[in-house]
Design a protein around this motif. Structure first.
Motif, PDB file in Angstrom:
ATOM      1  N   ASN A  75       0.815  -1.215   0.000  1.00  0.00           N
ATOM      2  CA  ASN A  75       0.000   0.000   0.000  1.00  0.00           C
ATOM      3  C   ASN A  75       0.850   1.267   0.000  1.00  0.00           C
ATOM      4  O   ASN A  75       0.678   2.163   0.807  1.00  0.00           O
ATOM      5  CB  ASN A  75      -0.998  -0.009   1.157  1.00  0.00           C
ATOM      6  N   GLN A  78      -1.123   4.568   0.082  1.00  0.00           N
ATOM      7  CA  GLN A  78      -1.641   5.042   1.361  1.00  0.00           C
ATOM      8  C   GLN A  78      -0.520   5.595   2.243  1.00  0.00           C
ATOM      9  O   GLN A  78      -0.707   6.610   2.921  1.00  0.00           O
ATOM     10  CB  GLN A  78      -2.349   3.908   2.080  1.00  0.00           C
ATOM     11  N   GLU A  81       0.068   9.019   1.238  1.00  0.00           N
ATOM     12  CA  GLU A  81      -1.001   9.955   1.603  1.00  0.00           C
ATOM     13  C   GLU A  81      -0.918  10.359   3.065  1.00  0.00           C
ATOM     14  O   GLU A  81      -1.635  11.252   3.504  1.00  0.00           O
ATOM     15  CB  GLU A  81      -2.367   9.331   1.292  1.00  0.00           C
ATOM     16  N   TYR A 355      -3.732  14.447  -0.868  1.00  0.00           N
ATOM     17  CA  TYR A 355      -4.987  13.817  -0.461  1.00  0.00           C
ATOM     18  C   TYR A 355      -5.130  12.491  -1.198  1.00  0.00           C
ATOM     19  O   TYR A 355      -5.599  11.515  -0.654  1.00  0.00           O
ATOM     20  CB  TYR A 355      -6.164  14.730  -0.786  1.00  0.00           C
TER      21      TYR A 355
ATOM     22  N   ASP B  66     -11.360   8.723  -2.843  1.00  0.00           N
ATOM     23  CA  ASP B  66     -12.416   8.695  -1.832  1.00  0.00           C
ATOM     24  C   ASP B  66     -12.548  10.075  -1.210  1.00  0.00           C
ATOM     25  O   ASP B  66     -11.577  10.598  -0.663  1.00  0.00           O
ATOM     26  CB  ASP B  66     -12.048   7.653  -0.768  1.00  0.00           C
ATOM     27  N   LEU B 128      -9.244  -1.771  -3.871  1.00  0.00           N
ATOM     28  CA  LEU B 128      -8.820  -0.836  -2.834  1.00  0.00           C
ATOM     29  C   LEU B 128      -9.920   0.134  -2.412  1.00  0.00           C
ATOM     30  O   LEU B 128      -9.867   0.691  -1.325  1.00  0.00           O
ATOM     31  CB  LEU B 128      -7.586  -0.062  -3.300  1.00  0.00           C
ATOM     32  N   TYR B 129     -10.920   0.360  -3.271  1.00  0.00           N
ATOM     33  CA  TYR B 129     -11.968   1.333  -2.943  1.00  0.00           C
ATOM     34  C   TYR B 129     -13.371   0.732  -2.910  1.00  0.00           C
ATOM     35  O   TYR B 129     -14.318   1.401  -2.510  1.00  0.00           O
ATOM     36  CB  TYR B 129     -11.956   2.489  -3.950  1.00  0.00           C
ATOM     37  N   PRO B 152      -9.003  -1.234   1.603  1.00  0.00           N
ATOM     38  CA  PRO B 152      -8.077  -0.533   2.503  1.00  0.00           C
ATOM     39  C   PRO B 152      -7.707   0.894   2.109  1.00  0.00           C
ATOM     40  O   PRO B 152      -7.138   1.593   2.928  1.00  0.00           O
ATOM     41  CB  PRO B 152      -6.834  -1.428   2.482  1.00  0.00           C
ATOM     42  N   MET B 153      -7.982   1.331   0.891  1.00  0.00           N
ATOM     43  CA  MET B 153      -7.592   2.696   0.551  1.00  0.00           C
ATOM     44  C   MET B 153      -8.678   3.711   0.900  1.00  0.00           C
ATOM     45  O   MET B 153      -8.487   4.911   0.723  1.00  0.00           O
ATOM     46  CB  MET B 153      -7.251   2.799  -0.936  1.00  0.00           C
ATOM     47  N   ARG B 154      -9.821   3.240   1.363  1.00  0.00           N
ATOM     48  CA  ARG B 154     -10.860   4.195   1.770  1.00  0.00           C
ATOM     49  C   ARG B 154     -10.353   5.009   2.956  1.00  0.00           C
ATOM     50  O   ARG B 154      -9.631   4.493   3.812  1.00  0.00           O
ATOM     51  CB  ARG B 154     -12.134   3.439   2.148  1.00  0.00           C
ATOM     52  N   LYS B 155     -10.758   6.259   2.986  1.00  0.00           N
ATOM     53  CA  LYS B 155     -10.206   7.161   3.999  1.00  0.00           C
ATOM     54  C   LYS B 155     -10.637   6.773   5.407  1.00  0.00           C
ATOM     55  O   LYS B 155      -9.987   7.154   6.375  1.00  0.00           O
ATOM     56  CB  LYS B 155     -10.649   8.596   3.694  1.00  0.00           C
ATOM     57  N   TYR B 157     -10.918   3.677   6.512  1.00  0.00           N
ATOM     58  CA  TYR B 157     -10.498   2.299   6.803  1.00  0.00           C
ATOM     59  C   TYR B 157      -9.634   2.272   8.061  1.00  0.00           C
ATOM     60  O   TYR B 157      -8.699   3.068   8.199  1.00  0.00           O
ATOM     61  CB  TYR B 157      -9.721   1.740   5.613  1.00  0.00           C
TER      62      TYR B 157
END
Lengths: 398, 198
Positions: A75, A78, A81, A355, B66, B128-129, B152-155, B157
């Motif tokens: 990931n 992420q 981010e 973001y 997201d 991921l979304y 797992p990439m949702r904010k 999560y």
């Protein structure tokens, strides 16, 4: 004519009746053969990392193949981010760990596009020098790996690694690290190249054509190489465009598309170079396009090293501490050695960190047509076709 | 290629009923996008692909984003497509389409039938979304393992605290060893306790 999509569930791997129940008479009707499901990888040395191919074989012929990936997924997006903009610059090195310089450039370019930063000329030239050195490093090693898959154990790869070593020494002298260079910054590069570094680069450029001539003498008309690579893994031009294939792989199929020529990012508009294009689109073309690209890279390097101006190596007005970007999004892409490497970035209120940070990895998308290229070939050819795509799992799985 | 206003006009004319909006990028990037409603995004994309003025034959990049709900606005998942033309050497046209965040209704039409380059990237956005792409020929997880249940990439999560631990064949032995007063690594005992509580 674009080939139709693979129908869903045409071969349900690990589900359908496989074995005796699926046995069918062979062409002559004398021997019964059966379909065999083989999982190549993730620990197989020819998969260039932790990559798996689920194949269905009829005898030795591939009749279905599904790539399975994600074993190296961490990931990356992420993680980026949750950091400030500059924080993920060292982490882009780990995407395609063979070509950290071009990864740095792609990310820096995307951020510069979002923030509207202008890069000084000297920095642009240094970036071109670094990225073209990366390209010859990558292409020579890929050819070495591909030949290793063909059974030429070691020798071509070690020849390629000998040249790579010189380039890595230069990277170490300039950036402090051989592979994880972390060299580019928004608005330029981290440290300037000294006259000694430039002399070393000149030296590499001067001796590389001799290596390439020798390499080609051994390989380009080599009987074994011709027999094993010609007419294998053909990718038609229309399919290559439609499937988003980019880089040397697309150009081997006759797609005349090079982001260096289309976008003219950096200072590529100032150099005189040509884009080699194949016509059959088989493994041999992918090999030979890479050889020709290395010659063009040498050409660019000679021009860049001749014309490099004096001046600042980083835009002085860019403040890397507390770096912010106004809200909005943008996409920046470059021609990495493996294909089009792009970053899609979104900045929101505050703008201190991305973001959304999305990587468009070339080797991930180039795998889309792996099944189309392998169908109907022998299982031994699958390995060469995969080698000719040129994947790095750090980038595929992110 | 003309300005974004003109492109929007031409597309709105070609696909009647499509609601198209212009969304701006950062001031410096100069990459304005077209936000198309879900029902018409396939038709608009098809128009850009086939119209001789655009010939967008290369779908470069597919991204899921997201956006969490804010005080006055509901959240949504946005899918962004970057289209380029190899034939005419132009681009990008950026298409955006939005879907609600709720997993059941988070669906958008797949553009894989138009561009095969979307195949893996749409699978990635699904993985991921949690965006379901209607009409995708092979919508499976691609990066996470098949048994994984979340996106797992949702904010919003939240990773589980013990995601690295799973039952092993040695658990019984460790348990017996612990009961007999044997030396067991402290983490293993803690994990056994945790498993027993479940």
């Amino acid at each position: 004519m674009i080939q139709p999509l693979a129908e869903p569930g045409r071969y349900t791997l690990t589900a359908g009746p496989i074995g005796r129940a699926d046995a069918r008479p062979s062409g002559e009707g004398l021997i019964e053969t059966q379909k065999l499901e083989v999982s190549i990888g993730p620990q197989h040395p020819s998969t260039h990392g932790v990559f798996r191919m689920d194949c269905v074989l009829d005898g030795e012929t591939v009749i279905a193949l599904k790539p399975v990936m994600g074993y190296l997924h961490r990931n990356h997006e992420q993680l980026a981010e949750r950091m400030a903009w500059l924080g993920s610059m060292p982490y882009t090195d780990r995407l395609d760990y063979f070509n950290s310089m071009t990864n740095n450039w792609a990310y820096a370019l995307a951020v510069e596009r979002l923030a509207g930063i202008k890069v000084p000329d000297r920095a642009e030239y240094i970036r071109v020098i670094m990225s073209e050195l990366t390209r010859i490093l990558n292409h020579s090693c890929v050819i070495g790996f591909m030949l290793q898959d063909l059974g030429a154990w070691g020798t071509p790869l070690l020849y390629a690694f000998r040249e790579r070593e010189r380039i890595l020494d230069l990277f170490e002298a300039v950036s402090g690290s051989r592979m994880m260079c972390n060299y580019m910054r928004f608005g330029g590069v981290r440290v300037d190249m000294t006259p000694k570094d430039l002399a070393a680069a000149n030296d590499i450029v001067a001796r590389f054509p001799r290596f390439l001539d020798e390499f080609e003498k051994l390989l380009t008309t080599n009987e074994v190489l011709l027999a094993r690579t010609q007419r294998i893994g053909i990718l038609p031009k229309e399919l290559a465009i439609n499937a988003g294939i980019s880089g040397p792989m697309a150009r081997a199929s006759g797609v005349e598309y090079d982001v260096r020529k289309i976008d003219r990012y950096g200072v590529y508009g100032r150099f005189d170079f040509r884009v080699p294009v194949g016509d059959v689109g088989d493994v041999y073309d992918r090999y030979y396009v890479r050889v020709l690209e290395m010659r063009q890279s040498i050409n660019i390097l000679q021009q860049a090293l001749r014309d490099i101006p004096a001046g600042p190596h980083i835009a002085p007005e860019v403040k890397l501490r507390n770096f912010k970007i106004p809200p909005g999004d943008g996409y920046g892409r470059i021609e990495a050695p493996k294909g089009e490497l792009g970053f899609y970035l979104v900045s929101d209120e505050g703008g201190k960190q991305p973001y959304r940070y999305h990587v468009r990895p070339p080797s991930f998308i180039n795998l889309t047509t792996l099944e189309d290229m392998c169908l109907g070939h022998k299982v031994a050819d699958v390995v060469i076709v995969l080698g000719s795509i040129d994947i790095v799992l750090g980038e595929v799985d992110r | 290629m003309e300005g974004i206003e003109k492109i929007k006009e031409v597309a709105a004319l070609a696909v009647p009923g499509a609601q198209i909006e212009i969304v701006n990028s950062t001031p410096a990037a100069q990459q304005p996008a077209l936000l198309v409603n879900r029902e018409h995004v396939h038709a608009v994309a098809k128009f850009f692909k086939e119209d001789p003025r655009f010939q967008m034959d290369f779908c470069s990049c597919v991204t899921g984003v997201d956006y969490l709900p804010k005080a006055d606005k509901p959240g949504f998942i946005e899918v962004v497509y970057h289209l380029y033309s190899v034939a005419q050497r132009q681009g990008p046209i950026v298409l955006k389409v939005r879907a609600p965040r709720e997993l059941d209704s988070c669906r958008v039409p797949s553009l894989t039938p138009l561009w095969r380059g979307c195949e893996f990237q749409e699978r990635e956005a699904y993985d991921l979304y949690g965006v379901k792409f209607d009409g995708h020929p092979d919508l499976r997880r691609i990066l996470m393992w098949d048994e994984f249940t979340d996106h797992p990439m949702r904010k919003d999560y939240a990773p589980p605290a013990d995601y690295e631990w799973e039952p092993t064949p040695h658990d019984d032995t460790l348990q017996r060893s612990a009961q007999a007063g044997g030396i067991v690594p402290p983490t293993a005992i803690q994990e056994l306790e945790k498993a027993r509580k479940k």
